[in-house]
Design a protein around this motif. Structure first.
Motif, PDB file in Angstrom:
ATOM      1  N   ALA A 120       0.827  -1.208   0.000  1.00  0.00           N
ATOM      2  CA  ALA A 120       0.000   0.000   0.000  1.00  0.00           C
ATOM      3  C   ALA A 120       0.862   1.260   0.000  1.00  0.00           C
ATOM      4  CB  ALA A 120      -0.912  -0.010   1.230  1.00  0.00           C
ATOM      5  N   TYR A 121       1.981   1.239   0.714  1.00  0.00           N
ATOM      6  CA  TYR A 121       2.883   2.397   0.720  1.00  0.00           C
ATOM      7  C   TYR A 121       3.513   2.598  -0.649  1.00  0.00           C
ATOM      8  CZ  TYR A 121       6.613   5.553   2.142  1.00  0.00           C
ATOM      9  OH  TYR A 121       7.448   6.633   2.255  1.00  0.00           O
ATOM     10  N   ALA A 122       3.851   1.506  -1.324  1.00  0.00           N
ATOM     11  CA  ALA A 122       4.429   1.622  -2.671  1.00  0.00           C
ATOM     12  C   ALA A 122       3.412   2.189  -3.654  1.00  0.00           C
ATOM     13  CB  ALA A 122       4.907   0.250  -3.146  1.00  0.00           C
ATOM     14  N   PHE A 123       2.158   1.794  -3.532  1.00  0.00           N
ATOM     15  CA  PHE A 123       1.129   2.297  -4.442  1.00  0.00           C
ATOM     16  C   PHE A 123       0.719   3.731  -4.124  1.00  0.00           C
ATOM     17  CE2 PHE A 123      -0.057  -2.279  -5.260  1.00  0.00           C
ATOM     18  CZ  PHE A 123       0.249  -2.245  -6.613  1.00  0.00           C
ATOM     19  N   SER A 124       0.903   4.193  -2.897  1.00  0.00           N
ATOM     20  CA  SER A 124       0.440   5.524  -2.524  1.00  0.00           C
ATOM     21  C   SER A 124       1.535   6.581  -2.563  1.00  0.00           C
ATOM     22  CB  SER A 124      -0.166   5.488  -1.116  1.00  0.00           C
ATOM     23  OG  SER A 124       0.824   5.108  -0.168  1.00  0.00           O
ATOM     24  N   ARG A 125       2.810   6.202  -2.344  1.00  0.00           N
ATOM     25  CA  ARG A 125       3.863   7.195  -2.217  1.00  0.00           C
ATOM     26  C   ARG A 125       4.977   7.061  -3.261  1.00  0.00           C
ATOM     27  NH1 ARG A 125       0.903  10.082   0.124  1.00  0.00           N
ATOM     28  NH2 ARG A 125       1.210  11.015   2.195  1.00  0.00           N
ATOM     29  N   MET A 189      -2.600   7.760   1.639  1.00  0.00           N
ATOM     30  CA  MET A 189      -2.725   8.903   0.747  1.00  0.00           C
ATOM     31  C   MET A 189      -3.163  10.159   1.492  1.00  0.00           C
ATOM     32  SD  MET A 189      -4.392   7.179  -2.687  1.00  0.00           S
ATOM     33  CE  MET A 189      -4.407   8.756  -3.531  1.00  0.00           C
ATOM     34  N   ASN A 190      -3.770  10.002   2.659  1.00  0.00           N
ATOM     35  CA  ASN A 190      -4.210  11.155   3.448  1.00  0.00           C
ATOM     36  C   ASN A 190      -3.132  11.687   4.383  1.00  0.00           C
ATOM     37  OD1 ASN A 190      -6.826  11.265   2.384  1.00  0.00           O
ATOM     38  ND2 ASN A 190      -7.564   9.709   3.816  1.00  0.00           N
ATOM     39  N   ILE A 191      -2.025  10.996   4.499  1.00  0.00           N
ATOM     40  CA  ILE A 191      -0.932  11.485   5.338  1.00  0.00           C
ATOM     41  C   ILE A 191      -0.222  12.625   4.604  1.00  0.00           C
ATOM     42  CG2 ILE A 191       1.272  10.888   6.409  1.00  0.00           C
ATOM     43  CD1 ILE A 191       0.268   8.087   6.794  1.00  0.00           C
ATOM     44  N   PRO A 192      -0.048  13.776   5.221  1.00  0.00           N
ATOM     45  CA  PRO A 192       0.601  14.904   4.533  1.00  0.00           C
ATOM     46  C   PRO A 192       2.018  14.556   4.089  1.00  0.00           C
ATOM     47  CG  PRO A 192      -0.442  15.627   6.574  1.00  0.00           C
ATOM     48  CD  PRO A 192      -0.485  14.140   6.587  1.00  0.00           C
ATOM     49  N   ARG A 193       2.340  14.945   2.876  1.00  0.00           N
ATOM     50  CA  ARG A 193       3.687  14.691   2.367  1.00  0.00           C
ATOM     51  C   ARG A 193       4.743  15.512   3.111  1.00  0.00           C
ATOM     52  NH1 ARG A 193       4.100  11.922  -2.408  1.00  0.00           N
ATOM     53  NH2 ARG A 193       2.149  11.468  -3.497  1.00  0.00           N
ATOM     54  N   GLU A 194       4.306  16.618   3.733  1.00  0.00           N
ATOM     55  CA  GLU A 194       5.270  17.448   4.453  1.00  0.00           C
ATOM     56  C   GLU A 194       5.949  16.677   5.587  1.00  0.00           C
ATOM     57  OE1 GLU A 194       2.271  18.267   3.687  1.00  0.00           O
ATOM     58  OE2 GLU A 194       2.446  19.984   2.320  1.00  0.00           O
ATOM     59  N   VAL A 195       5.216  15.726   6.177  1.00  0.00           N
ATOM     60  CA  VAL A 195       5.794  14.935   7.264  1.00  0.00           C
ATOM     61  C   VAL A 195       6.947  14.088   6.740  1.00  0.00           C
ATOM     62  CG1 VAL A 195       5.319  13.164   8.998  1.00  0.00           C
ATOM     63  CG2 VAL A 195       3.597  14.903   8.492  1.00  0.00           C
ATOM     64  N   GLU A 196       6.753  13.468   5.589  1.00  0.00           N
ATOM     65  CA  GLU A 196       7.808  12.640   5.006  1.00  0.00           C
ATOM     66  C   GLU A 196       8.953  13.505   4.472  1.00  0.00           C
ATOM     67  OE1 GLU A 196       6.306   9.404   2.492  1.00  0.00           O
ATOM     68  OE2 GLU A 196       4.300  10.001   3.108  1.00  0.00           O
ATOM     69  N   GLU A 197       8.625  14.664   3.926  1.00  0.00           N
ATOM     70  CA  GLU A 197       9.672  15.536   3.423  1.00  0.00           C
ATOM     71  C   GLU A 197      10.556  16.045   4.563  1.00  0.00           C
ATOM     72  OE1 GLU A 197       7.573  18.540   1.342  1.00  0.00           O
ATOM     73  OE2 GLU A 197       7.082  17.260  -0.391  1.00  0.00           O
ATOM     74  N   ALA A 198       9.949  16.305   5.711  1.00  0.00           N
ATOM     75  CA  ALA A 198      10.741  16.731   6.869  1.00  0.00           C
ATOM     76  C   ALA A 198      11.677  15.612   7.322  1.00  0.00           C
ATOM     77  CB  ALA A 198       9.819  17.140   8.009  1.00  0.00           C
ATOM     78  N   ALA A 204      16.631  10.713   6.755  1.00  0.00           N
ATOM     79  CA  ALA A 204      15.993   9.393   6.792  1.00  0.00           C
ATOM     80  C   ALA A 204      15.694   8.915   5.377  1.00  0.00           C
ATOM     81  CB  ALA A 204      14.702   9.446   7.605  1.00  0.00           C
ATOM     82  N   GLY A 205      15.847   7.621   5.130  1.00  0.00           N
ATOM     83  CA  GLY A 205      15.521   7.037   3.847  1.00  0.00           C
ATOM     84  C   GLY A 205      14.077   6.572   3.805  1.00  0.00           C
ATOM     85  N   LYS A 206      13.679   6.032   2.662  1.00  0.00           N
ATOM     86  CA  LYS A 206      12.304   5.583   2.493  1.00  0.00           C
ATOM     87  C   LYS A 206      11.956   4.460   3.468  1.00  0.00           C
ATOM     88  CE  LYS A 206      10.701   8.136  -0.911  1.00  0.00           C
ATOM     89  NZ  LYS A 206       9.488   8.980  -0.746  1.00  0.00           N
ATOM     90  N   THR A 207      12.889   3.552   3.685  1.00  0.00           N
ATOM     91  CA  THR A 207      12.618   2.445   4.600  1.00  0.00           C
ATOM     92  C   THR A 207      12.422   2.936   6.021  1.00  0.00           C
ATOM     93  OG1 THR A 207      13.963   0.976   3.208  1.00  0.00           O
ATOM     94  CG2 THR A 207      13.475   0.243   5.452  1.00  0.00           C
ATOM     95  N   LYS A 208      13.306   3.837   6.469  1.00  0.00           N
ATOM     96  CA  LYS A 208      13.178   4.376   7.823  1.00  0.00           C
ATOM     97  C   LYS A 208      11.909   5.195   7.974  1.00  0.00           C
ATOM     98  CE  LYS A 208      15.866   6.755  11.378  1.00  0.00           C
ATOM     99  NZ  LYS A 208      17.134   7.449  11.690  1.00  0.00           N
ATOM    100  N   ILE A 209      11.541   5.953   6.948  1.00  0.00           N
ATOM    101  CA  ILE A 209      10.303   6.736   6.999  1.00  0.00           C
ATOM    102  C   ILE A 209       9.095   5.816   7.127  1.00  0.00           C
ATOM    103  CG2 ILE A 209       8.786   8.225   5.633  1.00  0.00           C
ATOM    104  CD1 ILE A 209      11.271   9.570   4.529  1.00  0.00           C
ATOM    105  N   PHE A 210       9.134   4.694   6.392  1.00  0.00           N
ATOM    106  CA  PHE A 210       8.003   3.767   6.421  1.00  0.00           C
ATOM    107  C   PHE A 210       7.825   3.174   7.821  1.00  0.00           C
ATOM    108  CE2 PHE A 210       6.537  -0.681   5.984  1.00  0.00           C
ATOM    109  CZ  PHE A 210       5.266  -0.436   5.518  1.00  0.00           C
ATOM    110  N   PHE A 211       8.923   2.742   8.439  1.00  0.00           N
ATOM    111  CA  PHE A 211       8.812   2.064   9.730  1.00  0.00           C
ATOM    112  C   PHE A 211       8.711   3.034  10.902  1.00  0.00           C
ATOM    113  CE2 PHE A 211      10.686  -1.415   7.216  1.00  0.00           C
ATOM    114  CZ  PHE A 211       9.841  -2.451   7.596  1.00  0.00           C
ATOM    115  N   ARG A 212       9.362   4.199  10.819  1.00  0.00           N
ATOM    116  CA  ARG A 212       9.413   5.116  11.951  1.00  0.00           C
ATOM    117  C   ARG A 212       8.353   6.209  11.896  1.00  0.00           C
ATOM    118  NH1 ARG A 212      14.379   5.057  14.609  1.00  0.00           N
ATOM    119  NH2 ARG A 212      15.161   2.895  14.628  1.00  0.00           N
ATOM    120  N   VAL A 213       7.833   6.520  10.706  1.00  0.00           N
ATOM    121  CA  VAL A 213       6.893   7.631  10.578  1.00  0.00           C
ATOM    122  C   VAL A 213       5.515   7.157  10.136  1.00  0.00           C
ATOM    123  CG1 VAL A 213       6.419   9.820   9.417  1.00  0.00           C
ATOM    124  CG2 VAL A 213       8.769   9.230  10.058  1.00  0.00           C
TER     125      VAL A 213
END
Length: 305
Positions: A120-125, A189-198, A204-213
């Motif tokens: 789901a994360y791969a399809f949404s982000r 898809m409803n999670i703000p992208r600003e959180v991941e951009e921060a 942080a990489g994509k893997t760390k963002i997925f598990f930690r955020v």
């Protein structure tokens, strides 16, 4: 000139009887009563004797109140006592079947949540060529009835030599399902992208963002999906019936059908069967009651605004 100020006292407005609200509560009460009536009838039958049920089948109260049905379901009666109470005397290895159901449901739920969340994360982000087309093709699997996949899955399980094993029961739905991926994708898809951009700016990489955020923020829909998946796998019947042939891999739903087939000469052991059914359904009722509010709040895919 002096100004005279007059004060008027507002009279309380009398409201009529709320007929609409009363009618709504009445309808709601009837719906709850109709919903709970089958569970009460199961409990009433389980607390009755088979002889009493045959003599007075329409009595709304337990006939000859007893717990012998639960004793037969849990294997606490000897064969002679079971036959005397109207049972088949064959016995039911309830605790083994319960353990098998718990192992299969836990394995399916844990793996399906993990792999479905990653998909789901791969399809949404993640952005990659043909993503939307692949997702549409993936969702098309929701329109295929599950019964159409029983025979191909059985052939595959047989070729893998996993027939009559717990892994063979869990494997077809072990990794992911279209509904699980769709359910989590709508929330991601409803999670703000600003959180991941921060998080990206912090290194942080994509893997760390997925598990930690992402996963901590999606705890509510993940728990909801986990409860729904656990209940679905617990209640599955046709696929375990095709794959399991012995007590080592038999789950509760299949065991109840075998218990029903062990019909004594006097008739069906309705008391023991309803007692076993109630015991088998009790864990799912407790699980749903504990997470009912979280499930209802997540069905609307309400993410972070």
């Amino acid at each position: 000139m002096a100004t005279v100020t007059t004060t008027t006292t507002a009279r309380p407005v009398r409201r009529g009887f709320p007929f609409g609200r009363a009618a709504a509560w009445t309808v709601m009460g009837l719906i709850v009563l109709i919903t709970l009536l089958p569970f009460y009838w199961i409990l009433r039958t389980a607390l009755s004797t088979n002889a009493g049920l045959n003599a007075d089948p329409t009595n709304p109260l337990p006939v000859d109140l007893t717990t012998s049905g639960f004793e037969r379901a849990l294997g606490l009666q000897s064969a002679e006592e079971a036959v005397a109470q109207g049972g088949a005397g064959g016995g039911l290895d309830f605790w083994r079947y319960l353990l098998n159901s718990v192992l299969v449901s836990t394995l399916i739920t844990g793996c399906q949540l993990f792999f479905s969340a990653m998909a789901a994360y791969a399809f949404s982000r993640l952005r990659w060529r043909g993503r939307d087309k692949v997702f549409g093709l993936f969702l098309a699997g929701m329109m295929v009835p599950a019964i159409f996949t029983l025979l191909p899955n059985f052939v595959l399980i047989k070729q893998l030599h996993l027939v009559d094993t717990l892994l063979g029961i869990a494997l077809p739905t072990l990794f992911m399902t279209p509904f699980a991926v769709f359910f989590l994708r709508q929330f991601f898809m409803n999670i703000p992208r600003e959180v991941e951009e921060a998080a990206l700016l912090d290194g942080a990489g994509k893997t760390k963002i997925f598990f930690r955020v992402v996963l901590p923020m999606a705890s509510t829909p993940i728990v909801t999906l986990g409860v729904l998946t656990y209940i679905t796998s617990w209640n599955d019947y046709f696929w375990p019936l095709m794959v399991s042939y012995s007590d080592s891999s038999r789950v509760l739903t299949v065991a109840l059908a075998i218990f029903r087939a062990q019909t004594p000469a006097t008739g069906v052991d309705w008391s023991g069967l309803m007692a076993a059914t109630l015991i088998a359904a009790l864990p799912m009722l407790v699980l749903f009651a504990c997470f009912a509010r979280r499930i209802v709040s997540s069905i609307g895919f309400t993410g972070i605004k």
